[in-house]
Motif scaffolding. Structure first.
Motif, PDB file in Angstrom:
ATOM      1  N   ALA A 137      -1.060   4.992   0.308  1.00  0.00           N
ATOM      2  CA  ALA A 137      -2.299   4.978  -0.463  1.00  0.00           C
ATOM      3  C   ALA A 137      -3.224   6.132  -0.117  1.00  0.00           C
ATOM      4  N   PHE A 138      -3.405   6.419   1.186  1.00  0.00           N
ATOM      5  CA  PHE A 138      -4.337   7.482   1.568  1.00  0.00           C
ATOM      6  C   PHE A 138      -3.957   8.807   0.913  1.00  0.00           C
ATOM      7  N   ARG A 139      -2.687   9.129   0.946  1.00  0.00           N
ATOM      8  CA  ARG A 139      -2.247  10.431   0.430  1.00  0.00           C
ATOM      9  C   ARG A 139      -2.294  10.485  -1.090  1.00  0.00           C
ATOM     10  N   VAL A 140      -1.950   9.387  -1.732  1.00  0.00           N
ATOM     11  CA  VAL A 140      -2.055   9.347  -3.188  1.00  0.00           C
ATOM     12  C   VAL A 140      -3.503   9.515  -3.627  1.00  0.00           C
ATOM     13  N   LEU A 141      -4.418   8.801  -2.994  1.00  0.00           N
ATOM     14  CA  LEU A 141      -5.824   8.864  -3.390  1.00  0.00           C
ATOM     15  C   LEU A 141      -6.448  10.217  -3.059  1.00  0.00           C
ATOM     16  N   SER A 142      -6.044  10.813  -1.945  1.00  0.00           N
ATOM     17  CA  SER A 142      -6.528  12.161  -1.620  1.00  0.00           C
ATOM     18  C   SER A 142      -6.089  13.153  -2.689  1.00  0.00           C
ATOM     19  N   ARG A 143      -4.833  13.029  -3.114  1.00  0.00           N
ATOM     20  CA  ARG A 143      -4.336  13.930  -4.170  1.00  0.00           C
ATOM     21  C   ARG A 143      -5.089  13.701  -5.478  1.00  0.00           C
ATOM     22  N   LEU A 154       0.824  -1.205   0.000  1.00  0.00           N
ATOM     23  CA  LEU A 154       0.000   0.000   0.000  1.00  0.00           C
ATOM     24  C   LEU A 154       0.861   1.259   0.000  1.00  0.00           C
ATOM     25  N   THR A 155       2.068   1.133  -0.501  1.00  0.00           N
ATOM     26  CA  THR A 155       2.922   2.310  -0.644  1.00  0.00           C
ATOM     27  C   THR A 155       2.374   3.213  -1.742  1.00  0.00           C
ATOM     28  N   ALA A 156       2.892   4.423  -1.795  1.00  0.00           N
ATOM     29  CA  ALA A 156       2.464   5.362  -2.838  1.00  0.00           C
ATOM     30  C   ALA A 156       2.768   4.806  -4.223  1.00  0.00           C
ATOM     31  N   GLU A 157       3.958   4.255  -4.387  1.00  0.00           N
ATOM     32  CA  GLU A 157       4.356   3.720  -5.697  1.00  0.00           C
ATOM     33  C   GLU A 157       3.464   2.559  -6.115  1.00  0.00           C
ATOM     34  N   ALA A 158       3.201   1.634  -5.174  1.00  0.00           N
ATOM     35  CA  ALA A 158       2.349   0.489  -5.493  1.00  0.00           C
ATOM     36  C   ALA A 158       0.920   0.926  -5.788  1.00  0.00           C
ATOM     37  N   THR A 159       0.444   1.943  -5.084  1.00  0.00           N
ATOM     38  CA  THR A 159      -0.908   2.456  -5.315  1.00  0.00           C
ATOM     39  C   THR A 159      -1.046   3.017  -6.719  1.00  0.00           C
ATOM     40  N   GLU A 160      -0.082   3.806  -7.133  1.00  0.00           N
ATOM     41  CA  GLU A 160      -0.133   4.393  -8.476  1.00  0.00           C
ATOM     42  C   GLU A 160      -0.045   3.314  -9.550  1.00  0.00           C
ATOM     43  N   ARG A 161       0.829   2.330  -9.332  1.00  0.00           N
ATOM     44  CA  ARG A 161       0.941   1.249 -10.311  1.00  0.00           C
ATOM     45  C   ARG A 161      -0.336   0.422 -10.360  1.00  0.00           C
ATOM     46  N   SER A 162      -0.927   0.142  -9.195  1.00  0.00           N
ATOM     47  CA  SER A 162      -2.151  -0.643  -9.151  1.00  0.00           C
ATOM     48  C   SER A 162      -3.260   0.033  -9.946  1.00  0.00           C
ATOM     49  N   ILE A 163      -3.387   1.339  -9.797  1.00  0.00           N
ATOM     50  CA  ILE A 163      -4.424   2.071 -10.525  1.00  0.00           C
ATOM     51  C   ILE A 163      -4.164   2.037 -12.028  1.00  0.00           C
TER      52      ILE A 163
END
Length: 336
Positions: free
Chosen positions: A161-167, A112-121
């Motif tokens: 993840a929280f911060r990436v999705l908020s942005r 659930l890191t920022a990098e993994a979140t962006e890649r998952s999306i």
């Protein structure tokens, strides 16, 4: 945007079974089930990379490919990245291990890191064949709620993840985000944070006829106070309420089977379908925005839509309450 404003109806479609949950489902059967949902007016579809290691997203994307993108809402999840390499044997999905043994064989990275979140999306957009997502849920933060590892996973989600999705929400890339979990604790912790807040949450299996006491104690009062909406997943408690044998993804224990039998006896006495009782109970709470049962056969979709519209007499709800089968604190339809 609140989930009640965003979602196009009270009934959505959960695609976990289309990831070959419990059994291998033919592609044509999966496609026919999604088509049945569309023909019955369902315009909200929920999926996740972990549902068959991308299989459910792929099937949903193919089924919706000819539909105008503005005519439906799609939600997916982050927390597991599907890798190109494959693996044999059981995946470690906590209490969900073994559920998708018939899905794609790809290895999954749990992150659930920022990098993994962006890649998952990015990967979900490709599998779904779409240029945008409406809602993104942070998936399965607290599988081991009785241990201490979930707090480390929560912290990874909070700073990643929280911060990436908020942005992304602030930039208009997605319309809403929240937590997609089957435990109340991570949602309570998130709502208590002094940080950008989720728009809602998908709570699976924890606001049903069989299991709702814990959610009523803290989570739902907090959500109502903060105007945060809930989508109810798993309203049939892994199927045991409607003739299945599983509860919380495992063979149902005797005390659950006994409770189901008592509920079914009341529905039979009042001429009410169990599905109607289950769906309408989950939707009766003021925080509830929608309910998303899963299905693998077109006929199940017809049952779900009929159950939502079925007239359930007030006497049934009164007897359910009198029998101690629902909490005194649980709102019932029409104030019963």
């Amino acid at each position: 945007m609140s989930l009640k404003e965003l979602l196009p109806g009270k009934l959505g479609f959960g695609t976990a079974p289309l990831g070959n949950m419990y059994r291998a489902i033919p592609d044509d059967e999966a496609a026919a089930t999604i088509e049945a949902a569309w023909q019955h007016g369902i315009r909200s579809f929920d999926t996740a990379p972990s549902y068959g290691a991308g299989l459910a997203e792929e099937r949903l994307g193919r089924a919706l490919a000819t539909r105008p993108r503005d005519s439906y809402v799609v939600s997916t999840k982050v927390g597991r990245v599907i890798l190109d390499e494959t693996e044999d044997g059981e995946r470690d999905l906590g209490e969900k291990s073994g559920l998708f043994r018939h899905g794609n064989p790809n290895r999954m990275l749990d992150s659930l890191t920022a990098e993994a979140t962006e890649r998952s999306i990015e990967d979900s957009l490709k599998r779904l064949g779409t240029d945008r997502l409406d809602i993104v849920w942070v998936h399965d933060i607290a599988q081991d709620i009785h241990g201490d590892q979930w707090l480390a996973r929560f912290e990874e989600a909070r700073t990643g993840a929280f911060r990436v999705l908020s942005r992304m929400r602030d930039e208009g890339v997605i319309k809403a985000w929240g937590l997609g979990v089957n435990r109340t604790e991570p949602i309570e912790l998130t709502l208590a944070l002094d940080e950008p807040q989720p728009d809602g949450f998908l709570l699976a299996g924890r606001y049903t006829l069989l299991d709702h006491e814990h959610a009523l104690q803290r989570l739902l009062p907090m959500a109502r106070e903060q105007n945060v909406d809930m989508v109810v997943g798993g309203p049939y408690s892994s199927g045991v309420l409607v003739g299945g044998t599983h509860f919380e993804y495992q063979p149902a224990p005797r005390h659950i089977l006994d409770k189901v039998a008592r509920i079914q006896a009341l529905t039979a006495r009042h001429g009410v379908s169990v599905k109607a009782a289950a769906l309408q109970f989950s939707l009766a709470h003021p925080v509830s925005a929608a309910v998303i049962p899963g299905a693998t056969k077109p006929s199940r979709i017809a049952e779900d839509t009929a159950a939502l519209d079925e007239t359930v007499p007030a006497a049934f709800w009164a007897d359910l309450r009198a029998a101690g089968l629902v909490s005194p604190a649980a709102p019932l339809p029409d104030g019963a």
